[in-house]
Write a protein that holds these residues in place. Structure first.
Motif, mmCIF file in Angstrom:
data_model
loop_
_atom_site.group_PDB
_atom_site.id
_atom_site.type_symbol
_atom_site.label_atom_id
_atom_site.label_comp_id
_atom_site.label_asym_id
_atom_site.label_seq_id
_atom_site.Cartn_x
_atom_site.Cartn_y
_atom_site.Cartn_z
ATOM 1 N N SER A 41 0.923 -1.340 -0.043
ATOM 2 C CA SER A 41 -0.043 0.185 -0.092
ATOM 3 C C SER A 41 0.979 1.209 0.161
ATOM 4 O O SER A 41 1.943 1.420 0.261
ATOM 5 C CB SER A 41 -1.042 0.010 1.054
ATOM 6 O OG SER A 41 -0.173 -0.036 2.245
ATOM 7 N N SER A 58 -8.001 -1.119 -1.741
ATOM 8 C CA SER A 58 -8.139 0.057 -0.898
ATOM 9 C C SER A 58 -7.169 1.227 -0.972
ATOM 10 O O SER A 58 -7.555 2.472 -0.763
ATOM 11 C CB SER A 58 -8.000 -0.537 0.613
ATOM 12 O OG SER A 58 -6.608 -0.902 0.873
ATOM 13 N N GLU A 59 -6.098 0.974 -1.837
ATOM 14 C CA GLU A 59 -5.302 1.874 -2.231
ATOM 15 C C GLU A 59 -5.455 2.462 -3.595
ATOM 16 O O GLU A 59 -4.490 3.178 -3.902
ATOM 17 C CB GLU A 59 -3.737 1.389 -2.008
ATOM 18 C CG GLU A 59 -3.753 1.022 -0.544
ATOM 19 C CD GLU A 59 -3.644 2.320 0.537
ATOM 20 O OE1 GLU A 59 -3.495 3.256 -0.039
ATOM 21 O OE2 GLU A 59 -3.727 2.079 1.676
ATOM 22 N N ARG A 60 -6.027 1.872 -4.225
ATOM 23 C CA ARG A 60 -6.255 2.341 -5.798
ATOM 24 C C ARG A 60 -6.269 3.517 -6.137
ATOM 25 O O ARG A 60 -5.868 4.207 -7.097
ATOM 26 C CB ARG A 60 -7.245 1.220 -6.380
ATOM 27 C CG ARG A 60 -7.020 0.956 -7.960
ATOM 28 C CD ARG A 60 -7.848 -0.169 -8.504
ATOM 29 N NE ARG A 60 -7.561 -1.591 -8.078
ATOM 30 C CZ ARG A 60 -8.045 -2.225 -7.850
ATOM 31 N NH1 ARG A 60 -9.611 -2.351 -7.682
ATOM 32 N NH2 ARG A 60 -7.577 -3.381 -7.010
#
Length: 202
Positions: free
Chosen positions: A4, A106-108
């Protein structure tokens, strides 16, 4: 393998450090207000630190979007070093590119904002060339070790440039299409890197 808070083409690690957090704050401001319109003072104020403190972590505004770059290079070296010795060189490069640039869902969104800045802001391009040179050097060193050549010689350098082009082309396409699969783009590009242009011709 997932990571991440990555720094783009070069991958990344969780932004648990002050350097990582500063990079994330800067990306948010650059995206909202524009890169040229955002000053170092703006970033320092948003992060709750003094301008002088910010410069202890980053030498310039242009370096902020790249995050913890030296740590990322070490991670890339480790990925390549740990690749199976029996794997063909092209396969080890492709698999390392995919693993290094795997982004959890969640980090895209942040990853996309970071890459939009790095690939789309003209003011960042000169600094990016320095970063790309260091990134290519890691690839060239791995190729040279596998092939028994000098890392500065033509073949390792050519492969390093091809690997960089593979990654950048994947990101270009990914940024054009919100539904595109970055991993698949890297895999397809990596297969071309392995097999060459001749594999695409009739």
């Amino acid at each position: 393998m997932t990571r991440s808070r990555r720094s783009g083409v070069l991958g990344g690690r969780p932004a648990a450090t002050t350097r990582g957090r500063l990079s994330s704050v800067a990306i948010d401001l650059f995206t909202a207000n524009g890169f040229d319109e955002t000053s170092v003072d703006d970033i320092a104020a948003a992060a709750g630190i003094a301008r002088r403190t910010l410069f202890r972590y980053y030498p310039s505004k242009n370096s902020l979007p790249w995050g913890e770059f030296e740590e990322h290079l070490a991670e890339l070296r480790n990925l390549l070093h740990s690749s199976p010795s029996e794997a063909p060189l092209g396969v080890s490069l492709r698999d390392a590119l995919i693993a290094f640039n795997t982004v959890p869902a969640s980090e895209r969104d942040e990853h996309r904002r970071r890459m939009s800045l790095l690939l789309g802001v003209p003011a960042l391009q000169a600094h990016s060339m320095i970063v790309y040179a260091d990134w290519r050097a890691v690839i060239a060193e791995h190729c040279a070790e596998r092939l028994g050549l000098d890392a500065a010689s033509h073949i390792p350098q050519t492969i390093a440039w091809q690997a960089l082009g593979t990654a950048l082309a994947a990101y270009d396409q990914w940024l054009l299409d919100a539904d595109a699969d970055l991993t698949e783009l890297l895999r397809v590009g990596g297969d071309i890197l392995i097999n060459g242009v001749s594999s695409l011709t009739a």
